[in-house]
Scaffold this motif. Structure first.
Motif, short mmCIF file in Angstrom:
data_model
loop_
_atom_site.label_atom_id
_atom_site.label_comp_id
_atom_site.label_asym_id
_atom_site.label_seq_id
_atom_site.Cartn_x
_atom_site.Cartn_y
_atom_site.Cartn_z
N LEU A 114 0.78 -1.22 0.00
CA LEU A 114 0.00 0.00 0.00
C LEU A 114 0.82 1.29 0.00
O LEU A 114 0.28 2.36 -0.19
CB LEU A 114 -0.91 0.01 1.24
CG LEU A 114 -1.89 -1.16 1.31
CD1 LEU A 114 -2.42 -1.30 2.71
CD2 LEU A 114 -3.03 -0.96 0.35
N ASN A 117 0.59 3.87 -2.67
CA ASN A 117 -0.77 4.28 -3.00
C ASN A 117 -1.15 5.61 -2.38
O ASN A 117 -1.12 5.78 -1.17
CB ASN A 117 -1.71 3.19 -2.49
CG ASN A 117 -3.05 3.27 -3.14
OD1 ASN A 117 -3.68 4.32 -3.10
ND2 ASN A 117 -3.49 2.19 -3.73
N GLN A 119 -3.99 7.08 -2.11
CA GLN A 119 -5.18 7.03 -1.27
C GLN A 119 -4.85 6.54 0.13
O GLN A 119 -5.36 7.05 1.12
CB GLN A 119 -6.23 6.09 -1.88
CG GLN A 119 -7.04 6.68 -2.97
CD GLN A 119 -6.31 6.60 -4.28
OE1 GLN A 119 -5.35 5.87 -4.40
NE2 GLN A 119 -6.75 7.36 -5.26
N PHE A 120 -3.97 5.54 0.16
CA PHE A 120 -3.60 4.99 1.46
C PHE A 120 -2.82 6.01 2.27
O PHE A 120 -3.00 6.12 3.48
CB PHE A 120 -2.78 3.72 1.29
CG PHE A 120 -2.44 3.05 2.58
CD1 PHE A 120 -3.42 2.43 3.31
CD2 PHE A 120 -1.15 3.08 3.07
CE1 PHE A 120 -3.13 1.83 4.52
CE2 PHE A 120 -0.84 2.48 4.28
CZ PHE A 120 -1.83 1.86 5.00
N ILE A 123 -5.12 8.21 4.07
CA ILE A 123 -5.71 7.56 5.24
C ILE A 123 -4.70 7.52 6.38
O ILE A 123 -5.05 7.78 7.53
CB ILE A 123 -6.18 6.13 4.87
CG1 ILE A 123 -7.37 6.23 3.92
CG2 ILE A 123 -6.56 5.33 6.11
CD1 ILE A 123 -7.90 4.93 3.43
N LEU A 175 -10.96 -0.15 3.07
CA LEU A 175 -10.12 0.91 2.52
C LEU A 175 -10.83 1.65 1.38
O LEU A 175 -10.80 2.88 1.32
CB LEU A 175 -8.80 0.32 2.01
CG LEU A 175 -7.85 -0.15 3.11
CD1 LEU A 175 -6.61 -0.76 2.51
CD2 LEU A 175 -7.46 0.99 4.02
N CYS A 176 -11.50 0.92 0.51
CA CYS A 176 -12.20 1.55 -0.61
C CYS A 176 -13.24 2.53 -0.09
O CYS A 176 -13.40 3.63 -0.59
CB CYS A 176 -12.91 0.51 -1.46
SG CYS A 176 -11.79 -0.40 -2.46
N HIS A 179 -11.67 5.51 1.39
CA HIS A 179 -11.14 6.29 0.27
C HIS A 179 -12.25 7.15 -0.32
O HIS A 179 -12.07 8.32 -0.58
CB HIS A 179 -10.57 5.33 -0.76
CG HIS A 179 -10.54 5.85 -2.15
ND1 HIS A 179 -9.80 6.94 -2.50
CD2 HIS A 179 -11.19 5.46 -3.26
CE1 HIS A 179 -9.97 7.17 -3.78
NE2 HIS A 179 -10.81 6.30 -4.27
N HIS B 191 -9.41 0.41 -9.97
CA HIS B 191 -9.41 0.15 -8.53
C HIS B 191 -8.40 1.03 -7.78
O HIS B 191 -7.26 1.13 -8.17
CB HIS B 191 -9.09 -1.32 -8.29
CG HIS B 191 -9.58 -1.79 -6.97
ND1 HIS B 191 -8.87 -1.59 -5.83
CD2 HIS B 191 -10.72 -2.40 -6.61
CE1 HIS B 191 -9.55 -2.09 -4.81
NE2 HIS B 191 -10.69 -2.58 -5.27
N PRO B 192 -8.84 1.67 -6.68
CA PRO B 192 -7.92 2.54 -5.94
C PRO B 192 -6.80 1.79 -5.23
O PRO B 192 -5.76 2.37 -4.98
CB PRO B 192 -8.83 3.25 -4.94
CG PRO B 192 -10.03 2.42 -4.83
CD PRO B 192 -10.20 1.74 -6.14
N PHE B 193 -7.03 0.53 -4.88
CA PHE B 193 -5.96 -0.20 -4.21
C PHE B 193 -5.62 -1.43 -5.04
O PHE B 193 -5.99 -2.55 -4.72
CB PHE B 193 -6.38 -0.62 -2.80
CG PHE B 193 -6.72 0.53 -1.93
CD1 PHE B 193 -5.73 1.19 -1.24
CD2 PHE B 193 -8.03 0.98 -1.81
CE1 PHE B 193 -6.03 2.28 -0.44
CE2 PHE B 193 -8.34 2.06 -1.02
CZ PHE B 193 -7.33 2.72 -0.33
N GLU B 195 -2.92 -3.21 -5.80
CA GLU B 195 -2.11 -4.32 -5.31
C GLU B 195 -2.92 -5.21 -4.37
O GLU B 195 -2.89 -6.43 -4.47
CB GLU B 195 -0.88 -3.80 -4.55
CG GLU B 195 -0.07 -2.80 -5.32
CD GLU B 195 0.65 -3.42 -6.49
OE1 GLU B 195 1.69 -4.03 -6.27
OE2 GLU B 195 0.16 -3.32 -7.63
#
Lengths: 306, 334
Positions: A114, A117, A119-120, A123, A175-176, A179, B191-193, B195
């Motif tokens: 992650l 990423n 977005q992560f 968070i 997570l989605c 997000h 898709h945002p994530f 992996e």
């Protein structure tokens, strides 16, 4: 506080812990108790801890080490994301039916999957702000995943891959979800339910695809999403601060404004193209949004160009 | 013919360089888009540093075959898993393709799942003028063994050894894979994530693979292998059942006509190859579709009509029989 209730608390509560092949660790508990004062298992090294809880009764949550005044009431069917440095403590002073599922994500793991990423990272920033707890209510799909995973975890001969799949799905959904609400237009709205949020996204994308068609109505959205008008309006109001028809109107008028600025088409042509069947309706709508008629607006632009 | 060749140690991303150079393709954010005259669709990779690498191929109407060759290598520390679904385009509602008399070229793939030891290398040929959904997964032996350690029945390695030189095991593709591949391809780009999404799907696919593997292994012990002609006919029947889940069960006569087998031998062979009876397979696929609709918040009544039940309570009964809980309980697990 622990020592005050020696009798019922004497029943040992322990978590089923499990190492998953993919590198995560999980723990689960399911219990019914008269009183509850239950710390979460602590994990080392540092990482994130995602907990899903469900209960019947009155439950309070606080980070370990902080006074009881910092407690937060918890609603059933909740996901909580915290750092492993401050494990949560669950407390209830009345009888309670409690189940929880903990996923421990070591930082070495999130580095691989992650870190890159964006977005992560958002968070994570949110989490770093004064030891925040990020919460999210479970939708019905996650709830059934939660129940299934809990059942599997308590079975000693449980299928490890099955558990892993369920937990990874839960993690992904969480997570989605976060997000989406981090991106949300109105962050103070208290809608954090997965089902509702995804419904809104679906409706929004449907609107942005079809709002220019003259056969497009709110009814067609309702038919497509199987929701009631009142429910949808309520959700729209709490997220966008306007009703659904206002939202559609604004989108249409915004588009028409761009078209006027392009100066390629007449006003009546534009009105038909963005889905208005009568030009006076269109002029009224335009006036409501920008407090000026489209004709005058066009003249203003023409003057500016000259 | 487009051709890509990869060493065992090279990342899948390198495949892009070769392809993008060859045809004017657009590459953005590790997705390679095919558009226009050469075919439509995309190829993408999700390289994961934990030893699992995925190449996802979603292409249709290629004008020439596309070959990806994974070189044999001495450093044999990985397996190659392939999940391929290959259809004839534009037949979604019609009859299955009437091409059966010639056997497919041995190198050319059809819809299968397979596992190969990387020592021997593998050539993957994506045929032209088809719809292709394919996942190529290269996984380090350590990671895979770690993943399956709690399955006590012999590891994949020992079974691969016993197959001799070829060192490839393949099984028929089933509706589970079809559904998952379909979902995967529609979501992966947005898709945002990415992996996390990939590792979850690989984990699920591995579970399917192992389940299928043990069923097959058990069935294989008490019966000889099937001929290529037979497997080809059976996969046509399977494809027909998958495609027409909204209609009534076609009946054994029609299926035996499609497969050009006698009803009895069709029944036994299908069971041997897919581990399910014909109707059981059809029903499972149907209900899996129903479950997906329920996930999308479609009301139970609508789902029932959607998958071809005239009476919602029949649907509820069938659902309950399959999963052990009614649609209502599926929706409200509290």
């Amino acid at each position: 506080m622990k020592s005050q209730n020696p009798v019922p608390a004497a029943r040992a509560l322990h978590w089923h812990e499990l190492q998953l092949p993919v590198g995560l660790r999980a723990a689960a508990i399911k219990t019914s108790a008269e009183v509850l004062d239950l710390p979460q298992p602590s994990f080392t090294p540092d990482g994130l801890v995602l907990t899903f809880i469900n209960h019947k009764g009155d439950l309070h949550v606080r980070p370990a080490g902080s006074p009881q005044t910092d407690e937060l009431p918890a609603s059933p069917g909740l996901g909580l994301l915290t750092t492993s440095a401050r494990p949560l403590v669950y407390r209830s002073s009345s009888s309670i039916l409690f189940s929880a599922l903990v996923i421990y994500i070591p930082s070495s793991w999130s580095d691989i999957f992650l870190k890159e990423n964006a977005q992560f990272q958002k968070i994570e920033q949110l989490l770093a702000q004064d030891a925040n707890i990020i919460t999210c209510r479970l939708g019905r799909r996650q709830m059934s995943l939660f129940t299934a995973a809990l059942g599997l975890l308590q079975d000693p001969a449980g299928n490890l891959l099955g558990i892993q799949n369920n937990l990874l799905s839960l993690l992904e959904y969480f997570l989605c979800n976060r997000h989406r609400s981090v991106l949300g237009v109105n962050p103070v709205s208290d809608i954090d339910n997965e089902d509702d949020l995804s419904l809104i996204r679906e409706v929004e994308s449907y609107i942005s695809e079809f709002y220019c068609s003259d056969t497009f109505t709110v009814d067609s959205i309702l038919k497509k999403t199987y929701t009631s008008y009142h429910r949808l309006n309520f959700l729209f109001k709490s997220i966008h601060g306007m009703t659904i028809s206002e939202y559609i109107r604004n989108k249409r008028i915004e588009k028409s404004k761009e078209m006027i600025a392009d100066n390629a088409k007449s006003i009546s042509q534009i009105a038909y193209e963005i889905g208005y069947s009568s030009i006076s309706n269109y002029i009224l709508a335009f006036k409501k949004v920008y407090q000026i008629t489209p004709g005058k607006y066009k003249k203003q632009i023409d003057n500016m160009v000259q | 013919m487009s051709y890509v060749s990869l060493e065992n140690s090279e990342p899948f991303l390198k495949c892009f360089e070769a392809l993008a150079e060859d045809k004017s393709c657009v590459v953005s954010d590790s997705v390679l888009y095919f558009s226009g005259s050469k075919g439509k669709g995309f190829i993408t990779v999700a390289g994961i540093s934990s030893g699992i690498e995925v190449l996802a191929v979603n292409l249709s109407l290629l004008t020439e075959d596309l070959t990806i060759r994974l070189q044999p290598s001495v450093d044999a520390s990985s397996y190659i898993l392939c999940f391929d679904e290959i259809d004839v385009p534009g037949k979604a509602e019609g009859e299955p393709p009437p091409t059966p008399l010639t056997l497919p070229h041995p190198l050319q793939m059809h819809s299968t799942v397979s596992i190969t030891d990387a020592v021997n290398g593998k050539a993957i040929v994506y045929p032209k003028e088809k719809t292709i959904r394919s996942l190529v997964v290269r996984v380090r032996k350590k990671s895979l063994e770690h993943l399956i350690q709690d399955f006590d029945a012999g590891t994949i390695a020992t079974i691969l050894e016993s197959t001799g030189n070829e060192a490839t095991l393949s099984w028929p593709i089933t509706f589970k894979y079809r559904l998952l591949l379909n979902d995967f391809m529609t979501e992966i780009i947005q898709h945002p994530f990415r992996e996390l999404f990939t590792i979850r799907n690989i984990s699920i696919l591995t579970e399917y693979l192992l389940q299928q593997f043990f069923v097959m292994n058990k069935l294989g012990e008490d019966g000889g292998a099937l001929s290529t002609q037979d497997t080809h006919s059976l996969s046509r029947v399977e494809y027909h059942l998958c495609l027409h889940y909204k209609k009534e069960f076609p009946g054994i006569e029609k299926l035996s006509r499609i497969s050009a087998m006698s009803p009895t031998s069709l029944k036994t062979k299908f069971k041997k190859y897919y581990g399910e009876t014909l109707f059981g397979y059809y029903q499972k696929n149907k209900l899996e579709h129903a479950r997906k609709l329920l996930d999308n918040k479609v009301p139970v009544k609508v789902v029932a009509t959607e998958i071809g039940y005239s009476n919602p309570s029949h649907f509820t009964l069938a659902f309950k029989k399959e999963y052990g809980f009614s649609p209502w309980h599926y929706l409200n697990p509290h």
